[in-house]
Design a protein around this motif. Structure first.
Motif, PDB file in Angstrom:
ATOM      1  N   LEU A 281     -46.954 -17.768 -46.207  1.00 19.02           N
ATOM      2  CA  LEU A 281     -48.057 -17.190 -46.829  1.00 19.02           C
ATOM      3  C   LEU A 281     -49.231 -18.536 -46.615  1.00 19.02           C
ATOM      4  O   LEU A 281     -49.141 -19.402 -47.407  1.00 19.02           O
TER       5      LEU A 281
ATOM      6  N   ASN B 165     -52.934 -15.701 -42.384  1.00 20.03           N
ATOM      7  CA  ASN B 165     -51.940 -14.692 -42.195  1.00 20.03           C
ATOM      8  C   ASN B 165     -50.863 -14.790 -43.128  1.00 20.03           C
ATOM      9  O   ASN B 165     -50.482 -16.043 -43.551  1.00 20.03           O
ATOM     10  N   ALA B 166     -49.979 -13.745 -43.412  1.00 19.53           N
ATOM     11  CA  ALA B 166     -48.791 -13.993 -44.407  1.00 19.53           C
ATOM     12  C   ALA B 166     -47.502 -13.576 -43.473  1.00 19.53           C
ATOM     13  O   ALA B 166     -46.362 -14.069 -44.011  1.00 19.53           O
TER      14      ALA B 166
ATOM     15  N   THR C  75     -45.655 -10.967 -42.445  1.00 13.01           N
ATOM     16  CA  THR C  75     -44.887 -10.100 -43.058  1.00 13.01           C
ATOM     17  C   THR C  75     -44.649  -8.620 -42.434  1.00 13.01           C
ATOM     18  O   THR C  75     -44.091  -7.762 -43.024  1.00 13.01           O
TER      19      THR C  75
ATOM     20  N   ASP D  25     -50.443 -11.531 -52.014  1.00  8.30           N
ATOM     21  CA  ASP D  25     -49.815 -12.601 -52.003  1.00  8.30           C
ATOM     22  C   ASP D  25     -48.125 -12.382 -52.108  1.00  8.30           C
ATOM     23  O   ASP D  25     -47.677 -12.125 -53.103  1.00  8.30           O
TER      24      ASP D  25
ATOM     25  N   ASN E 273     -53.978 -13.615 -57.089  1.00 10.85           N
ATOM     26  CA  ASN E 273     -54.440 -14.387 -55.741  1.00 10.85           C
ATOM     27  C   ASN E 273     -55.477 -15.478 -56.564  1.00 10.85           C
ATOM     28  O   ASN E 273     -56.383 -14.940 -57.250  1.00 10.85           O
TER      29      ASN E 273
END
Length: 419
Positions: free
Chosen positions: A315, A319-320, A322, A309, A146
């Motif tokens: 991504l 937020n991601a 997931t 990540d 990251n």
């Protein structure tokens, strides 16, 4: 505490002298060194009721020194890389901590005045294959470092990269430690609060045609999960200045070591047994880019990945997307102001909307995020290479999920090449 870091030129000389009796022309001549400076201000305003703090707001300066040697001459070449990072607090407080810029004491909750990391990597080259052992920053579908805060994260372990066949890149490795972006310590690999002894990975990518690349990877975090990845990237030139790029990604993830994962399941709301498809199609027309993305995460549990990540088109800034069962789509627009005679200035905006989100306490939750970036890189003069980025993000969740965040970042970056 800041660890004492020597200058990169002195480090390179010391390393070179250790190879006495070995031809060092390429080792020294192919070496590079640079300093990356990043000044970052971040303000995250929490708008939901009963938020743990009103806002997170910090300002800090980061410095990263990178040295990459060439290889010694001969059938087997040896080399070494070095990475030195230091972060310095400029403004923060106990009630404004936790932006990810600075670490803070787990007991006192006070942000640290500074933190640092020194990483060394030994490397060996045979033909077109390179083995690296030590500090690593991989960018692979199953593990990625990251670099979105003050300092970049790192891993420790070994990674072999081979390009013996034209168009084919193979990778295999084992990672056993992770140093997060706001940390000075090498911690055990982990997911969902459960530690793992290591993460193994293997796979690669192959250029089938000049416009089509296929990839496959397998990864296993010992006693937690195992994962398969397949991907396709295709670029289609439609005319002068017009192209269509399609990026498709698919993961299948299951548990590895049921007993150890049960404690993580309580954190992540279920077992690990899911399929994760995500992809994006981008139409480029001159200075404009129009992108549309989609994802579907089905099965049990959140999508599993090391670090912070995941390899997903969604991504984004905050937020991601997931969490278990999340379906989401994205619309994105980019513009390069070189098309209007202002090289170095670029604009990006995107919107992600998600539904069917599941957690241990919520079913059918919703989330959305809107991001805007404006960046300018000076093209000449005494400030050449200096870039200024303004980043804004708005995130909201509903239907049982209660998060509301407005966020702004100001990032100044500059890279100085030493040799």
């Amino acid at each position: 505490m800041i660890r004492k870091l020597g200058s990169l030129p002195l480090l390179s000389c010391a390393i070179a002298s250790s190879f006495s009796g070995v031809a060092l022309a390429d080792f020294i001549g192919d070496s590079t060194a640079r300093i990356e400076a990043r000044n970052m201000y971040m303000n995250r305003d929490f708008r939901q009721d009963n938020a743990p703090q009103a806002k997170a707001e910090e300002w800090a300066q980061g410095l990263t020194g990178r040295f990459e040697s060439g290889f010694t001459e001969g059938t087997v070449g040896f080399g070494v890389d070095a990475l030195a990072q230091v972060g310095i607090k400029l403004d923060s407080s106990r009630d404004r901590r936790n932006t990810g810029l600075l670490p803070y004491g787990r007991q006192s909750l006070e942000p640290e005045d500074n933190y640092s990391e020194l990483g060394l990597t030994a490397k060996l080259r045979v033909s077109k294959s390179v083995l690296k052992v030590g500090t690593l920053q991989p960018l692979l579908p199953v593990v990625s470092y990251n670099d979105t805060r003050l300092l970049s994260s790192t891993y420790s372990g070994g990674l072999l990269t081979s390009q013996e066949i034209d168009g084919l890149t193979l990778n295999a490795g084992r990672l056993d430690k992770i140093n997060l972006r706001d940390s000075s310590s090498n911690d055990e690999m982990n997911y969902g609060g459960v530690e793992s002894d290591h993460l193994d990975l293997a796979g690669g990518s192959y250029t089938l045609t000049p416009n089509l690349t296929a990839s496959y990877y397998f990864a296993k975090m010992e006693d937690i999960y195992q994962q398969h990845f397949a991907g396709l990237v295709h670029t289609w030139k439609l005319g002068e200045g017009v192209s269509l790029k399609t990026d498709l990604r698919y993961f299948s993830t299951g548990e590895d070591g049921e007993k150890r994962f049960r404690s993580a399941a309580r954190v992540n709301g279920g077992h690990i047994d899911n399929r994760f498809f995500n992809g994006m199609t981008t139409l480029a027309v001159g200075a404009h880019k129009f992108g549309v993305g989609y994802q579907n995460l089905s099965g049990d549990g959140d999508f599993a990945f090391p670090g912070v990540d995941p390899y997903s088109v969604n991504l984004v800034t905050y937020n991601a997307f997931t969490k278990a069962e999340t379906d989401a789509w994205q619309a994105r627009y980019d513009y390069d102001f070189a098309g209007l005679g202002i090289p170095g200035l670029a604009f990006m905006t995107r919107y992600v909307n998600a539904k069917n989100v599941e957690t241990a306490a919520v079913q059918g939750g919703t989330e959305w995020e809107r991001d805007t970036d404006l960046v300018y890189t000076f093209q000449d003069g005494s400030l050449k290479g200096l870039n200024i980025r303004l980043r804004n993000a708005t995130f909201r969740s509903g239907d049982g999920l209660k998060t509301a965040i407005d966020e702004n970042r100001i990032i100044l970056g500059y890279t100085l090449a030493l040799f």
